[in-house]
Design a protein around this motif. Structure first.
Motif, PDB file in Angstrom:
ATOM      1  N   ALA A  50     -50.763  23.058  -2.875  1.00 23.63           N
ATOM      2  CA  ALA A  50     -49.460  22.013  -2.960  1.00 23.63           C
ATOM      3  C   ALA A  50     -49.915  20.617  -2.379  1.00 23.63           C
ATOM      4  O   ALA A  50     -49.450  19.709  -2.641  1.00 23.63           O
ATOM      5  N   ARG A  51     -50.678  20.727  -1.451  1.00 25.64           N
ATOM      6  CA  ARG A  51     -51.416  19.589  -0.816  1.00 25.64           C
ATOM      7  C   ARG A  51     -52.405  18.627  -2.030  1.00 25.64           C
ATOM      8  O   ARG A  51     -51.838  17.525  -2.217  1.00 25.64           O
ATOM      9  N   ALA A  52     -53.123  19.525  -2.741  1.00 25.06           N
ATOM     10  CA  ALA A  52     -53.765  18.956  -3.823  1.00 25.06           C
ATOM     11  C   ALA A  52     -52.857  18.465  -4.930  1.00 25.06           C
ATOM     12  O   ALA A  52     -52.886  17.374  -5.381  1.00 25.06           O
ATOM     13  N   LYS A  53     -51.788  19.151  -5.305  1.00 27.34           N
ATOM     14  CA  LYS A  53     -50.686  18.640  -6.146  1.00 27.34           C
ATOM     15  C   LYS A  53     -50.146  17.146  -5.682  1.00 27.34           C
ATOM     16  O   LYS A  53     -49.753  16.522  -6.603  1.00 27.34           O
ATOM     17  N   ALA A  54     -49.521  17.319  -4.476  1.00 32.12           N
ATOM     18  CA  ALA A  54     -48.905  16.262  -3.891  1.00 32.12           C
ATOM     19  C   ALA A  54     -50.223  14.952  -3.971  1.00 32.12           C
ATOM     20  O   ALA A  54     -49.491  13.776  -4.585  1.00 32.12           O
ATOM     21  N   LEU A  55     -51.172  15.067  -3.804  1.00 29.23           N
ATOM     22  CA  LEU A  55     -52.224  14.026  -4.002  1.00 29.23           C
ATOM     23  C   LEU A  55     -52.563  13.714  -5.422  1.00 29.23           C
ATOM     24  O   LEU A  55     -52.488  12.391  -5.829  1.00 29.23           O
ATOM     25  N   CYS A  56     -52.462  14.685  -6.416  1.00 26.79           N
ATOM     26  CA  CYS A  56     -52.435  14.492  -7.743  1.00 26.79           C
ATOM     27  C   CYS A  56     -51.285  13.433  -8.233  1.00 26.79           C
ATOM     28  O   CYS A  56     -51.557  12.412  -8.937  1.00 26.79           O
ATOM     29  N   SER A  57     -50.173  13.843  -7.732  1.00 27.17           N
ATOM     30  CA  SER A  57     -49.073  12.804  -8.079  1.00 27.17           C
ATOM     31  C   SER A  57     -49.158  11.530  -7.498  1.00 27.17           C
ATOM     32  O   SER A  57     -48.908  10.632  -8.157  1.00 27.17           O
ATOM     33  N   GLN A  58     -49.713  11.267  -6.441  1.00 29.15           N
ATOM     34  CA  GLN A  58     -50.069  10.163  -5.819  1.00 29.15           C
ATOM     35  C   GLN A  58     -50.950   9.327  -6.720  1.00 29.15           C
ATOM     36  O   GLN A  58     -50.798   8.158  -6.926  1.00 29.15           O
ATOM     37  N   PHE A  59     -52.034  10.133  -7.064  1.00 26.48           N
ATOM     38  CA  PHE A  59     -53.046   9.342  -7.804  1.00 26.48           C
ATOM     39  C   PHE A  59     -52.589   9.067  -9.134  1.00 26.48           C
ATOM     40  O   PHE A  59     -52.879   7.877  -9.704  1.00 26.48           O
ATOM     41  N   GLN A  60     -51.718   9.946  -9.791  1.00 29.63           N
ATOM     42  CA  GLN A  60     -50.972   9.322 -11.107  1.00 29.63           C
ATOM     43  C   GLN A  60     -49.990   8.226 -10.678  1.00 29.63           C
ATOM     44  O   GLN A  60     -50.012   7.383 -11.769  1.00 29.63           O
ATOM     45  N   LEU A  62     -50.755   5.801  -8.853  1.00 30.15           N
ATOM     46  CA  LEU A  62     -51.614   4.655  -8.777  1.00 30.15           C
ATOM     47  C   LEU A  62     -52.029   4.200 -10.205  1.00 30.15           C
ATOM     48  O   LEU A  62     -52.175   3.205 -10.464  1.00 30.15           O
ATOM     49  N   ASN A  63     -52.381   5.383 -10.902  1.00 28.65           N
ATOM     50  CA  ASN A  63     -52.827   5.009 -12.294  1.00 28.65           C
ATOM     51  C   ASN A  63     -51.646   4.244 -13.109  1.00 28.65           C
ATOM     52  O   ASN A  63     -51.820   3.408 -14.024  1.00 28.65           O
ATOM     53  N   ALA A  64     -50.466   4.783 -12.931  1.00 30.83           N
ATOM     54  CA  ALA A  64     -49.211   4.142 -13.693  1.00 30.83           C
ATOM     55  C   ALA A  64     -49.250   2.534 -13.066  1.00 30.83           C
ATOM     56  O   ALA A  64     -48.561   1.776 -13.986  1.00 30.83           O
ATOM     57  N   GLN A  65     -49.579   2.316 -11.871  1.00 31.82           N
ATOM     58  CA  GLN A  65     -49.809   0.940 -11.537  1.00 31.82           C
ATOM     59  C   GLN A  65     -51.012   0.057 -12.039  1.00 31.82           C
ATOM     60  O   GLN A  65     -50.940  -1.047 -11.614  1.00 31.82           O
ATOM     61  N   GLY A  66     -51.689   0.921 -12.797  1.00 32.65           N
ATOM     62  CA  GLY A  66     -52.823   0.231 -13.439  1.00 32.65           C
ATOM     63  C   GLY A  66     -54.042   0.235 -12.315  1.00 32.65           C
ATOM     64  O   GLY A  66     -54.995  -0.320 -12.466  1.00 32.65           O
ATOM     65  N   LEU A  67     -54.102   1.106 -11.214  1.00 30.42           N
ATOM     66  CA  LEU A  67     -54.920   1.190 -10.282  1.00 30.42           C
ATOM     67  C   LEU A  67     -55.957   2.464 -10.469  1.00 30.42           C
ATOM     68  O   LEU A  67     -55.284   3.450 -10.710  1.00 30.42           O
ATOM     69  N   SER A  68     -57.038   2.760 -10.100  1.00 28.73           N
ATOM     70  CA  SER A  68     -57.909   3.733 -10.471  1.00 28.73           C
ATOM     71  C   SER A  68     -57.879   4.643  -9.004  1.00 28.73           C
ATOM     72  O   SER A  68     -57.461   3.785  -8.037  1.00 28.73           O
ATOM     73  N   ALA A  69     -57.685   5.805  -9.139  1.00 27.85           N
ATOM     74  CA  ALA A  69     -57.490   6.426  -7.841  1.00 27.85           C
ATOM     75  C   ALA A  69     -58.753   6.416  -7.042  1.00 27.85           C
ATOM     76  O   ALA A  69     -58.690   6.765  -5.722  1.00 27.85           O
ATOM     77  N   THR A  70     -60.027   6.068  -7.559  1.00 32.94           N
ATOM     78  CA  THR A  70     -61.275   5.848  -6.672  1.00 32.94           C
ATOM     79  C   THR A  70     -61.334   4.421  -6.454  1.00 32.94           C
ATOM     80  O   THR A  70     -62.335   4.235  -5.852  1.00 32.94           O
ATOM     81  N   SER A  71     -60.511   3.604  -6.526  1.00 28.12           N
ATOM     82  CA  SER A  71     -60.737   2.098  -6.244  1.00 28.12           C
ATOM     83  C   SER A  71     -60.746   2.001  -4.625  1.00 28.12           C
ATOM     84  O   SER A  71     -60.363   2.955  -4.116  1.00 28.12           O
ATOM     85  N   SER A  72     -61.311   1.019  -4.229  1.00 35.62           N
ATOM     86  CA  SER A  72     -61.418   0.854  -2.604  1.00 35.62           C
ATOM     87  C   SER A  72     -60.057   0.826  -2.125  1.00 35.62           C
ATOM     88  O   SER A  72     -59.925   1.328  -0.919  1.00 35.62           O
ATOM     89  N   SER A  73     -59.111   0.172  -2.634  1.00 38.95           N
ATOM     90  CA  SER A  73     -57.831   0.393  -2.020  1.00 38.95           C
ATOM     91  C   SER A  73     -57.107   1.616  -2.114  1.00 38.95           C
ATOM     92  O   SER A  73     -56.474   1.928  -0.960  1.00 38.95           O
ATOM     93  N   ALA A  74     -57.367   2.467  -3.073  1.00 40.30           N
ATOM     94  CA  ALA A  74     -56.855   3.792  -3.022  1.00 40.30           C
ATOM     95  C   ALA A  74     -57.515   4.658  -1.982  1.00 40.30           C
ATOM     96  O   ALA A  74     -56.984   5.250  -1.218  1.00 40.30           O
ATOM     97  N   VAL A  75     -58.942   4.402  -1.809  1.00 35.49           N
ATOM     98  CA  VAL A  75     -59.611   5.285  -0.832  1.00 35.49           C
ATOM     99  C   VAL A  75     -59.254   4.871   0.323  1.00 35.49           C
ATOM    100  O   VAL A  75     -59.056   5.654   1.292  1.00 35.49           O
ATOM    101  N   SER A  76     -58.827   3.526   0.772  1.00 35.51           N
ATOM    102  CA  SER A  76     -58.595   2.964   2.092  1.00 35.51           C
ATOM    103  C   SER A  76     -57.139   3.644   2.390  1.00 35.51           C
ATOM    104  O   SER A  76     -56.859   3.950   3.571  1.00 35.51           O
ATOM    105  N   GLY A  98     -61.334  16.304  -9.395  1.00 36.32           N
ATOM    106  CA  GLY A  98     -62.079  17.043 -10.498  1.00 36.32           C
ATOM    107  C   GLY A  98     -61.596  18.515 -10.555  1.00 36.32           C
ATOM    108  O   GLY A  98     -61.605  19.019 -11.642  1.00 36.32           O
ATOM    109  N   LEU A  99     -61.009  19.194  -9.555  1.00 36.90           N
ATOM    110  CA  LEU A  99     -60.423  20.334  -9.906  1.00 36.90           C
ATOM    111  C   LEU A  99     -59.152  20.675 -10.027  1.00 36.90           C
ATOM    112  O   LEU A  99     -58.571  21.434 -10.742  1.00 36.90           O
ATOM    113  N   TYR A 100     -58.145  19.675  -9.740  1.00 42.86           N
ATOM    114  CA  TYR A 100     -56.631  19.633  -9.782  1.00 42.86           C
ATOM    115  C   TYR A 100     -56.094  18.641 -10.721  1.00 42.86           C
ATOM    116  O   TYR A 100     -54.963  18.950 -11.255  1.00 42.86           O
ATOM    117  N   CYS A 101     -56.401  17.585 -11.091  1.00 46.90           N
ATOM    118  CA  CYS A 101     -56.207  16.472 -11.877  1.00 46.90           C
ATOM    119  C   CYS A 101     -57.010  15.823 -12.827  1.00 46.90           C
ATOM    120  O   CYS A 101     -57.171  14.545 -12.470  1.00 46.90           O
TER     121      CYS A 101
END
Length: 105
Positions: A50-60, A62-76, A98-101
């Protein structure tokens, strides 16, 4: 005959090697701790999908905003949110993607 060409005595070698043991132990401990912490971090996500799925939603999001989930701002952002170092945050993000999204970029 000069002492420059003589091999060191056994007692000299023993003292030298014995002197390196604490340095070696400290070095191994320094390398072991981050690896163990990352392993526990990844295990915590694996045990809580469930935690992984929540993070996936958060990453998605970020992607919808045009940001990469691995960008420095996302990492921060994930580092602050999860109380992690930036390096651990980056490891967590990469692992979860890699594993969930795999559709997240």
């Amino acid at each position: 005959m000069s002492n420059l060409h003589s091999p060191p005595s056994n007692s000299t070698c023993g003292r030298y090697i014995f002197g390196l043991v604490p340095l070696l132990l400290i070095s191994l401990a320094a390398l072991w701790s981050p690896a163990m912490a990352q392993s526990q971090l990844l295990e915590s996500v694996k045990q809580n999908p469930a935690r992984a799925k929540a993070l996936c939603s958060q990453f998605q999001g970020l992607n919808a905003q045009g940001l990469s989930a691995t960008s420095s701002s996302a990492v921060s952002q994930i580092a602050r949110q999860e109380n992690l170092s930036p390096m651990d945050s980056e490891v967590l993000i990469t692992y979860v993607i890699g594993l969930y999204c795999p559709d997240v970029r």
